[in-house]
Design an enzyme around this catalytic site. Structure first.
Site, PDB file in Angstrom:
ATOM      1  N   HIS A   1       0.876  -1.186   0.000  1.00 30.05           N
ATOM      2  CA  HIS A   1       0.000   0.000   0.000  1.00 30.05           C
ATOM      3  C   HIS A   1       0.907   1.228   0.000  1.00 30.05           C
ATOM      4  O   HIS A   1       1.728   1.387  -0.894  1.00 30.05           O
ATOM      5  CB  HIS A   1      -0.933  -0.113   1.211  1.00 30.05           C
ATOM      6  CG  HIS A   1      -2.073   0.860   1.240  1.00 30.05           C
ATOM      7  ND1 HIS A   1      -2.459   1.616   0.169  1.00 30.05           N
ATOM      8  CD2 HIS A   1      -2.934   1.178   2.246  1.00 30.05           C
ATOM      9  CE1 HIS A   1      -3.495   2.368   0.504  1.00 30.05           C
ATOM     10  NE2 HIS A   1      -3.799   2.132   1.768  1.00 30.05           N
TER      11      HIS A   1
ATOM     12  N   HIS B   1      -2.372  -2.266  -9.731  1.00 30.50           N
ATOM     13  CA  HIS B   1      -3.354  -1.681  -8.816  1.00 30.50           C
ATOM     14  C   HIS B   1      -4.594  -2.550  -8.819  1.00 30.50           C
ATOM     15  O   HIS B   1      -4.961  -3.090  -9.875  1.00 30.50           O
ATOM     16  CB  HIS B   1      -3.707  -0.249  -9.263  1.00 30.50           C
ATOM     17  CG  HIS B   1      -4.336   0.561  -8.181  1.00 30.50           C
ATOM     18  ND1 HIS B   1      -5.678   0.499  -7.919  1.00 30.50           N
ATOM     19  CD2 HIS B   1      -3.798   1.404  -7.273  1.00 30.50           C
ATOM     20  CE1 HIS B   1      -5.940   1.293  -6.897  1.00 30.50           C
ATOM     21  NE2 HIS B   1      -4.816   1.855  -6.485  1.00 30.50           N
TER      22      HIS B   1
ATOM     23  N   ASP C   1       2.657   5.557  -6.706  1.00 33.55           N
ATOM     24  CA  ASP C   1       3.926   5.462  -5.981  1.00 33.55           C
ATOM     25  C   ASP C   1       5.138   5.381  -6.892  1.00 33.55           C
ATOM     26  O   ASP C   1       6.270   5.471  -6.415  1.00 33.55           O
ATOM     27  CB  ASP C   1       3.905   4.223  -5.078  1.00 33.55           C
ATOM     28  CG  ASP C   1       2.914   4.385  -3.946  1.00 33.55           C
ATOM     29  OD1 ASP C   1       2.886   5.482  -3.369  1.00 33.55           O
ATOM     30  OD2 ASP C   1       2.174   3.440  -3.654  1.00 33.55           O
TER      31      ASP C   1
HETATM   32  N1  ACO Z   1       4.912  -6.784 -10.386  1.00 31.99           N
HETATM   33  C1  ACO Z   1       4.826  -7.998 -10.972  1.00 31.99           C
HETATM   34  N2  ACO Z   1       3.690  -8.703 -11.065  1.00 31.99           N
HETATM   35  C2  ACO Z   1       2.585  -8.159 -10.553  1.00 31.99           C
HETATM   36  C3  ACO Z   1       2.587  -6.904  -9.934  1.00 31.99           C
HETATM   37  C4  ACO Z   1       3.819  -6.196  -9.861  1.00 31.99           C
HETATM   38  N3  ACO Z   1       3.891  -4.998  -9.280  1.00 31.99           N
HETATM   39  N4  ACO Z   1       1.344  -6.612  -9.497  1.00 31.99           N
HETATM   40  C5  ACO Z   1       0.575  -7.656  -9.850  1.00 31.99           C
HETATM   41  N5  ACO Z   1       1.332  -8.594 -10.487  1.00 31.99           N
HETATM   42  C6  ACO Z   1       0.862  -9.849 -11.084  1.00 31.99           C
HETATM   43  C7  ACO Z   1       0.621 -10.899 -10.018  1.00 31.99           C
HETATM   44  O1  ACO Z   1       1.771 -11.671  -9.783  1.00 31.99           O
HETATM   45  C8  ACO Z   1      -0.500 -11.694 -10.648  1.00 31.99           C
HETATM   46  O2  ACO Z   1       0.044 -12.512 -11.642  1.00 31.99           O
HETATM   47  P1  ACO Z   1      -0.531 -14.011 -11.881  1.00 31.99           P
HETATM   48  O3  ACO Z   1      -1.949 -13.790 -12.354  1.00 31.99           O
HETATM   49  O4  ACO Z   1       0.369 -14.607 -12.894  1.00 31.99           O
HETATM   50  O5  ACO Z   1      -0.491 -14.687 -10.549  1.00 31.99           O
HETATM   51  C9  ACO Z   1      -1.335 -10.630 -11.360  1.00 31.99           C
HETATM   52  O6  ACO Z   1      -0.400  -9.575 -11.672  1.00 31.99           O
HETATM   53  C10 ACO Z   1      -2.457 -10.056 -10.498  1.00 31.99           C
HETATM   54  O7  ACO Z   1      -1.905  -9.603  -9.283  1.00 31.99           O
HETATM   55  P2  ACO Z   1      -2.671  -9.601  -7.883  1.00 31.99           P
HETATM   56  O8  ACO Z   1      -1.669  -9.677  -6.778  1.00 31.99           O
HETATM   57  O9  ACO Z   1      -3.754 -10.647  -7.909  1.00 31.99           O
HETATM   58  O10 ACO Z   1      -3.365  -8.182  -7.918  1.00 31.99           O
HETATM   59  P3  ACO Z   1      -3.952  -7.401  -6.687  1.00 31.99           P
HETATM   60  O11 ACO Z   1      -5.053  -6.568  -7.195  1.00 31.99           O
HETATM   61  O12 ACO Z   1      -4.252  -8.327  -5.559  1.00 31.99           O
HETATM   62  O13 ACO Z   1      -2.712  -6.494  -6.216  1.00 31.99           O
HETATM   63  C11 ACO Z   1      -1.275  -4.701  -5.870  1.00 31.99           C
HETATM   64  C12 ACO Z   1      -2.639  -5.150  -6.398  1.00 31.99           C
HETATM   65  C13 ACO Z   1      -1.106  -5.144  -4.401  1.00 31.99           C
HETATM   66  C14 ACO Z   1      -1.167  -3.185  -5.899  1.00 31.99           C
HETATM   67  C15 ACO Z   1      -0.155  -5.335  -6.754  1.00 31.99           C
HETATM   68  O14 ACO Z   1      -0.293  -4.901  -8.087  1.00 31.99           O
HETATM   69  C16 ACO Z   1       1.247  -5.052  -6.225  1.00 31.99           C
HETATM   70  O15 ACO Z   1       1.727  -5.803  -5.361  1.00 31.99           O
HETATM   71  N6  ACO Z   1       1.922  -3.968  -6.732  1.00 31.99           N
HETATM   72  C17 ACO Z   1       3.241  -3.610  -6.240  1.00 31.99           C
HETATM   73  C18 ACO Z   1       3.100  -2.831  -4.946  1.00 31.99           C
HETATM   74  C19 ACO Z   1       2.568  -1.424  -5.181  1.00 31.99           C
HETATM   75  O16 ACO Z   1       3.045  -0.705  -6.063  1.00 31.99           O
HETATM   76  N7  ACO Z   1       1.610  -1.036  -4.341  1.00 31.99           N
HETATM   77  C20 ACO Z   1       1.016   0.294  -4.400  1.00 31.99           C
HETATM   78  C21 ACO Z   1      -0.407   0.188  -4.843  1.00 31.99           C
HETATM   79  S1  ACO Z   1      -1.111   1.790  -5.003  1.00 31.99           S
HETATM   80  C22 ACO Z   1      -1.358   2.297  -3.444  1.00 31.99           C
HETATM   81  O17 ACO Z   1      -1.559   1.584  -2.513  1.00 31.99           O
HETATM   82  C23 ACO Z   1      -1.303   3.655  -3.236  1.00 31.99           C
END
Ligand code: ACO
Length: 424
Positions: free
Chosen positions: A264, A303, A359
């Site tokens: 987050h 996201h 971010d």
């Molecule tokens: N890098 C690589 N792969 C990713 C990323 C990433 N940043 N984000 C998602 N994925 C992939 C996952 O591995 C998954 O792949 P799969 O289907 O092969 O298993 C797919 O994309 C879907 O990802 P989920 O984790 O199911 O998506 P979710 O909606 O639960 O997660 C989140 C959203 C937590 C923001 C995620 O994209 C992430 O971890 N991003 C990096 C951290 C980040 O930048 N957070 C800030 C968010 S914005 C905020 O809070 C202000």
């Protein structure tokens, strides 16, 4: 509009009303899965498809990349408004008249000081304490100083805590920074704008620091961009904890705890550490391969709601130019831009619809402003405070809201006997 559900086991049909694109989860309980049970439930551990409240504050269309506060596009607010005007808009629902805005700004300025007992708490922390940990302690401590805050049914009392929260969180954030730096706290200056006062509390104090208007303006825009984002993890924490009818300082402290996590608000700190590790453009392909192989995530990408470019990331990328004009270019910008370009062309990110989020670029600006990476999430928190408190205020007045209390799917043992120690 209704939805008809037929139970194939019994042939019974159920009519569920669809309102605002949702069915009421409790309407499913009339469908009994077995004779003794509670009724059909939905399983949604991460709230992937659950509307947890009704809210009139913020609208997001993640497919197209739209963000609006009280109906007004984020681009217009970032361009034309100020953080305190946006705070007023989030809390009150309408833009203020000039006299309303003046009164609001004056009220906030009147509450920027924090009690000496909180300064003592901060001084008690280790020098290397994480500022988010200190900030949580600071906001929790505010509740001890304003015990009237428990009267959450009283609109005047709520208003005072709303003003205090927005006013004092910047002071607490600056104090956390100064403590880490081993420097005395700089008292707030009520004559400065919100952002300029914050910068002065961080870097001023010895008479030589002069807040640059362009830097203060960029800081103000960054606060606006973070001010609310509907039912994200930290806001849901504020609402969930607030639903127990605790005082708002405790609810906001829960929001801070949620924001601290690297998935987050902690992501901005993680992005900068990631960019430092990548170090130069030539190392990007190997890094991307590692991400695709599951070694780690590309921080600042992806996201839950945005499946398109985060509109805040677009504005921040532009704000980088304004700040770098004053501070000089952050050399990691080149790495970030190239990383974004490569990721946006890569099938892994394209098929998963992973785009830069808020971010991805914010840390580069914060670093150029002289902030250590540990402070990045504090900056996010200061910006998000009006959103948390506006959402809390809306929830308190929502007659539909009861204490948040999810159900579970029990996966443990059936009843069994206690085994005395001698028999194990
Ligand atoms: N890098 C690589 N792969 C990713 C990323 C990433 N940043 N984000 C998602 N994925 C992939 C996952 O591995 C998954 O792949 P799969 O289907 O092969 O298993 C797919 O994309 C879907 O990802 P989920 O984790 O199911 O998506 P979710 O909606 O639960 O997660 C989140 C959203 C937590 C923001 C995620 O994209 C992430 O971890 N991003 C990096 C951290 C980040 O930048 N957070 C800030 C968010 S914005 C905020 O809070 C202000």
């Amino acid at each position: 509009m209704t939805l008809t559900i037929t139970d194939n086991r019994t042939g019974a049909t159920y009519e569920l009303t669809i309102t605002d694109g949702t069915i009421r989860a409790t309407d499913l309980r009339q469908i009994k899965v077995d004779a003794t049970d509670f009724g059909l439930m939905t399983y949604d551990p991460a709230f992937m498809n659950t509307a947890s409240c009704r809210s009139a504050i913020t609208f997001i269309d993640g497919d197209v990349g739209i963000l609006r506060y009280r109906g007004i596009p984020i681009e217009q607010l970032a361009e034309q408004s100020t953080f305190l005007e946006v705070s007023y808009l989030l809390v009150h629902g309408e833009l203020p008249s000039q006299s309303e805005l003046d009164a609001w700004v004056g009220e906030i300025a009147g509450h920027v000081d924090v009690d000496g007992s909180i300064a003592d708490i901060f001084r008690g922390f280790r020098r290397d304490a994480h500022p988010m940990g200190m900030l949580q302690a600071g906001t929790a401590a505010l509740g001890t100083l304003h015990p009237e805050a428990v009267a959450i049914g009283d609109a005047d009392v709520r208003h005072r805590q709303i003003v205090r929260t927005i006013a004092k969180i910047a002071t607490l954030g600056a104090m956390a920074y100064r403590h880490n730096a081993g420097k005395d706290f700089v008292p707030p200056d009520r004559n400065l704008s919100y952002a300029a006062n914050f910068l002065n509390m961080l870097f001023g104090g010895d008479g030589s620091y002069q807040v640059d208007d362009r830097v203060a303006a960029a800081m103000d825009v960054l606060f606006i961009l973070h001010a609310d984002h509907e039912q994200n993890c930290s806001t849901s924490a504020v609402r969930s904890v607030g639903s127990s009818q605790v005082d708002p300082y405790s609810a906001v402290t829960a929001g801070l705890a949620a924001l601290y996590g690297p998935l987050h608000g902690g992501a901005n700190e993680a992005v900068l550490k990631m960019l430092r590790r990548i170090e130069k453009r030539g190392n990007i392909p190997a890094f991307i391969e590692g991400v695709k192989g599951g070694d780690e995530r590309l921080m600042g990408f992806g996201h839950r709601v945005y499946k398109n470019y985060d509109p805040r990331a677009r504005i921040i990328k532009k704000a980088c130019d304004d700040v770098f004009a004053v501070t000089g270019v952050n050399p990691l910008l080149e790495v970030a831009v190239e990383l974004e370009r490569i990721a946006l062309e890569d099938e892994y990110f394209v098929t998963r619809r992973l785009y830069p989020n808020v971010d991805f670029y914010s840390g580069l600006i914060y670093e150029a402003l002289g902030m250590p990476a540990e402070m990045f999430t504090v900056l996010f928190a200061i910006g998000r405070a009006p959103g948390w408190i506006a959402q809390w205020n809306e929830m308190i007045q929502d007659s539909d809201q009861k204490i948040s209390r999810p159900r579970q799917i029990y996966t443990g043992y059936d009843e069994r006997d206690y085994v005395p120690m001698s028999a194990r």
